[in-house]
Design a protein around this motif. Structure first.
Motif, short mmCIF file in Angstrom:
data_model
loop_
_atom_site.label_atom_id
_atom_site.label_comp_id
_atom_site.label_asym_id
_atom_site.label_seq_id
_atom_site.Cartn_x
_atom_site.Cartn_y
_atom_site.Cartn_z
N GLU A 457 0.81 -1.22 0.00
CA GLU A 457 0.00 0.00 0.00
C GLU A 457 0.85 1.27 0.00
O GLU A 457 0.63 2.19 -0.80
N SER A 458 1.82 1.33 0.89
CA SER A 458 2.58 2.57 1.03
C SER A 458 3.37 2.91 -0.22
O SER A 458 3.41 4.07 -0.65
N VAL A 459 4.00 1.91 -0.85
CA VAL A 459 4.77 2.20 -2.05
C VAL A 459 3.86 2.58 -3.22
O VAL A 459 4.23 3.41 -4.07
N LEU A 460 2.66 2.03 -3.27
CA LEU A 460 1.71 2.41 -4.31
C LEU A 460 1.19 3.83 -4.09
O LEU A 460 1.00 4.58 -5.05
N VAL A 461 0.95 4.18 -2.84
CA VAL A 461 0.48 5.55 -2.54
C VAL A 461 1.52 6.57 -3.01
O VAL A 461 1.18 7.64 -3.52
N LYS A 462 2.81 6.25 -2.86
CA LYS A 462 3.86 7.16 -3.31
C LYS A 462 3.78 7.42 -4.81
O LYS A 462 4.06 8.52 -5.28
N GLN A 463 3.37 6.39 -5.56
CA GLN A 463 3.29 6.54 -7.02
C GLN A 463 2.17 7.48 -7.44
O GLN A 463 2.18 8.00 -8.57
N LEU A 464 1.20 7.70 -6.55
CA LEU A 464 0.07 8.58 -6.89
C LEU A 464 0.51 10.01 -7.11
O LEU A 464 -0.15 10.78 -7.83
N GLN A 465 1.59 10.40 -6.47
CA GLN A 465 2.05 11.79 -6.54
C GLN A 465 3.14 11.98 -7.59
O GLN A 465 3.66 13.09 -7.73
N GLY A 466 3.49 10.94 -8.32
CA GLY A 466 4.57 11.05 -9.30
C GLY A 466 4.16 11.78 -10.56
O GLY A 466 2.99 12.11 -10.78
N SER A 467 5.13 12.02 -11.42
CA SER A 467 4.87 12.75 -12.67
C SER A 467 4.30 11.86 -13.77
O SER A 467 3.78 12.37 -14.76
N ASP A 468 4.39 10.55 -13.60
CA ASP A 468 3.88 9.61 -14.60
C ASP A 468 2.39 9.37 -14.35
O ASP A 468 2.00 8.65 -13.43
N ALA A 469 1.54 9.99 -15.18
CA ALA A 469 0.10 9.90 -14.98
C ALA A 469 -0.42 8.48 -15.14
O ALA A 469 -1.34 8.05 -14.43
N ASP A 470 0.16 7.74 -16.09
CA ASP A 470 -0.28 6.36 -16.30
C ASP A 470 0.05 5.48 -15.09
O ASP A 470 -0.76 4.64 -14.68
N LEU A 471 1.24 5.68 -14.53
CA LEU A 471 1.62 4.91 -13.35
C LEU A 471 0.75 5.29 -12.16
O LEU A 471 0.35 4.43 -11.37
N ALA A 472 0.43 6.56 -12.04
CA ALA A 472 -0.43 7.01 -10.94
C ALA A 472 -1.82 6.37 -11.06
O ALA A 472 -2.38 5.90 -10.06
N LEU A 473 -2.36 6.33 -12.28
CA LEU A 473 -3.68 5.72 -12.49
C LEU A 473 -3.64 4.23 -12.15
O LEU A 473 -4.52 3.73 -11.45
N MET A 474 -2.62 3.52 -12.63
CA MET A 474 -2.54 2.08 -12.37
C MET A 474 -2.37 1.81 -10.88
O MET A 474 -2.94 0.85 -10.33
N SER A 475 -1.60 2.66 -10.20
CA SER A 475 -1.40 2.49 -8.76
C SER A 475 -2.71 2.71 -8.01
O SER A 475 -3.04 1.98 -7.06
N ALA A 476 -3.49 3.71 -8.44
CA ALA A 476 -4.79 3.97 -7.80
C ALA A 476 -5.74 2.81 -8.02
O ALA A 476 -6.47 2.40 -7.11
#
Length: 658
Positions: A457-476
């Motif tokens: 969970e914690s590492v995925l939450v970090k991806q939500l704030q990144g610059s990669d929109a696709d990675l943020a969406l997949m993490s969410a």
């Protein structure tokens, strides 16, 4: 409506015979006694008699007094009356044993409908195999395939007790083929049939010789006495492929038959040649040169246009004893030199084997040049490839981005069973390496594993704030699959998902909408965006958004609904968050006690497990579940839906013990 009385009668009789209970309630409503119904059998109106016959049958054992008069009707001139009488005697069950001889006489009945009812009735009455088997063996002569299918099932159900009758049936020309089919189904328990099966190898009919060989193969070690007779068929054009297969299966080829087998390995018949190569290599597992030659030629067979040859080659390769030091280099060269179509056929053939191919594929992962292809095959096998989890997990951070990507895809396809890969997936996601956007595949994989990936969970939450929109969406999306009932997780993920609803790609909007539906009432702030997406120009997007909107609104409106525990079904109970409100106690007249490991079934129709929205699944009544956690009055359950494991929460009164 019907002007033609004959047509009306045929339609009624056919419908009533198929659905005997339909007419029952009309008579039962008047509380007609069995004695009165028996009197009704004397009616001159055939339709009335059929109704009465069916009603007596529906009474079951209560209608025991009707056995004699129903038996008398087996001689009626009307085929419909005879068929209905047989059917009703069957539904009366055990008390109708006295009618079995009369039912058996109907084997000669000219009407196929009557003969079809015989098998059902005999099975229902259970007169014992000494009666059932001879009758069924006689019915194997029947040309009607519907009757034959029922007979075969009835005999197979009798198991080893049917073997003497089947041995006798082997001497009946019309029943031989079907007797062989049933003996093969019974398997080693039918070993006393081996001498008769050896005799059947001499039959003048090619199909009988072929089936006799395959049936002997099903006897396993008990068929060793038949090996010389089987080997004699290696020169039989009609049975040699089957004979070769069985010799390989038994692991023995007589010395004087090896030459014939080797000659068949070079035959123009590719299926025969393929099976012969396999048999020789299997019988001589220590002959590395033979194994090398067989492997090379079997791999070459994967290029054949004939799908039967490709599948046979793949099965042969999977069934050979493991020897990666011999076979892996051959595989590597074959796939390296092959064109795209050959590789496609090879992967198709191996993936079609499913679980049996997995040990060989795990061995193959040790060879660098084969890893990407093998990981792809394991992914296509899906959950059955779970034993390869650790080997695949070691590759998710591989220097070769293609290998890493295929390994992540394979773990995602395995799903919840790949939970042991979570630490390596977290490590790969935390490494920060931008290896061709492999982080997206890793995030997807964690979501596919589901609640068992809670430590990510914690590492995925970090991806939500990144610059990669696709990675943020997949993490969410992944967080919605892992912890759909967590307010904290939803608070972080919902804004990202709402933003994704405005993207141009339909796939992105579908992914975002589905995840919002998974969060249910926790995604209430997304309602305006979902409403807009529900009228999107893309039909698939509209469908997902509409379902998500309904899930959010419906769940949010249930203010008195018992809260569902966290979707994490793998943390120890002490570590798991408790519901905000204690679930109400379930009141039942006879409380059921459940423990982890219990097998249960759903007690109501359209039961929704406690994961919301797109992740929620409605299960029909009687669906099988396994209890994997008990928390208070909530039961954590797992169900298999379309070959995938689905987990969620139910209440005790919604299930019953299997």
């Amino acid at each position: 409506m019907y002007k033609n009385i004959a047509i009306k009668k045929i339609v009624f009789v056919g419908f009533a015979l198929a659905c005997p209970m339909v007419v029952g309630p009309m008579l039962r409503a008047a509380e007609v006694s069995v004695a009165d119904l028996i009197d009704g059998l004397k009616s001159s109106n055939e339709m009335a008699r059929l109704k009465t016959i069916d009603e007596l049958g529906s009474r079951g054992e209560v209608a025991t007094d009707a056995v004699a008069p129903l038996t008398a009707l087996l001689q009626d001139k009307s085929a419909a009356v005879r068929a209905h009488a047989v059917s009703s005697l069957g539904t009366i069950g055990g008390p109708a044993k006295a009618a079995v001889p009369a039912i058996a006489e109907l084997l000669k009945d000219p009407d196929a409908t009557v003969r079809r009812q015989i098998v059902k009735a005999i099975q229902a009455i259970h007169p014992g195999p000494e009666v059932t088997v001879p009758l069924c063996v006689k019915l194997l002569e029947e040309s009607d395939p519907t009757i034959r299918a029922r007979v075969l099932n009835a005999i197979a159900d009798a198991g080893v007790k049917a073997v003497p009758g089947l041995i006798a049936a082997l001497k009946n020309e019309q029943a031989t083929y079907w007797a062989l089919i049933v003996l093969r189904e019974i398997g080693p328990e039918a070993k006393e049939a081996v001498p008769a099966l050896i005799e059947a190898l001499k039959d003048s009919r090619p199909e009988i010789r072929r089936e006799a060989v395959l049936t002997l193969g099903a006897m396993n070690e008990a068929a060793e006495a038949a090996i010389p007779a089987i080997a004699a068929l290696l020169k039989d054009d009609h049975a040699r492929t089957a004979a070769t297969f069985v010799l390989g299966q038994l692991g023995k080829i007589p010395a004087d038959a090896e030459a014939a087998c080797k000659a068949n390995a070079k035959d123009k018949d590719m299926l025969l040649a393929t099976v012969s190569l396999w048999a020789l290599a299997r019988v001589h597992p220590d002959d590395k040169e033979l194994r090398r030659e067989a492997t090379e030629q079997l791999i070459a067979r994967l290029k054949e246009k004939d799908p039967f040859v490709r599948v046979a080659a793949a099965r042969a390769l999977a069934a050979l004893p493991p020897a990666p030091e011999v076979t892996a280099p051959i595989w590597e060269k074959a796939l390296q030199d092959a064109d795209a179509e050959t590789v496609h056929h090879a992967l198709d053939a191996l993936a079609s084997l499913g679980a049996p191919a997995v040990p060989r594929l795990i061995d193959g992962l040790k060879h660098k040049k084969m890893r990407a292809n093998i990981a792809s095959i394991l992914g296509r096998i899906g959950p059955a490839a779970a034993p390869a989890t650790n080997a695949l997990a070691a590759l998710v951070n591989d220097k070769d981005s293609h290998v890493a990507q295929e390994a992540a895809f394979a773990l995602a396809a395995i799903g919840p069973a790949a939970k042991d890969a979570v630490p390596e997936l977290i490590k790969a996601l935390e490494s920060g390496k931008d290896n061709d956007s492999n982080a997206i595949e890793i995030a997807c994989c964690l979501g596919k594993i589901g609640p068992a990936a809670a430590t990510a969970e914690s590492v995925l939450v970090k991806q939500l704030q990144g610059s990669d929109a696709d990675l943020a969406l997949m993490s969410a999306w992944s967080l919605a699959q892992i912890s759909p009932a967590s307010a904290g997780i939803a608070g972080n993920a919902v804004p990202v998902l709402v933003k994704a609803l405005s993207l141009s790609a339909p796939q992105s909007k579908q992914l975002a909408a589905g995840a919002l539906g998974s969060f249910g009432p926790l995604a209430k702030d997304a309602v305006p965006a979902l409403e807009k997406t529900a009228v999107d120009e893309d039909a698939s997007v509209r469908e997902v958004a509409t379902k998500a909107l309904a899930a959010v609104r419906q769940a949010a409106s249930k203010t008195t609904e018992t809260p569902v525990p966290s979707a994490d079904l793998v943390k120890p109970a002490a570590e798991m968050p408790k519901p905000a409100v204690e679930p109400p106690k379930v009141a039942t007249e006879k409380p059921q006690t459940f423990v982890v490991g219990d097998n249960v079934v759903t007690a109501e129709d359209k039961l929704e497990v406690g994961l919301r929205g797109a992740q929620g699944v409605e299960l029909p009544k009687g669906s099988k579940l396994k209890i994997i956690e008990v928390r208070g009055s909530w039961l954590g359950v797992q169900a298999m839906v379309d070959g995938k494991a689905v987990t969620g929460w139910v209440l005790p009164n919604q299930v019953s013990k299997n």
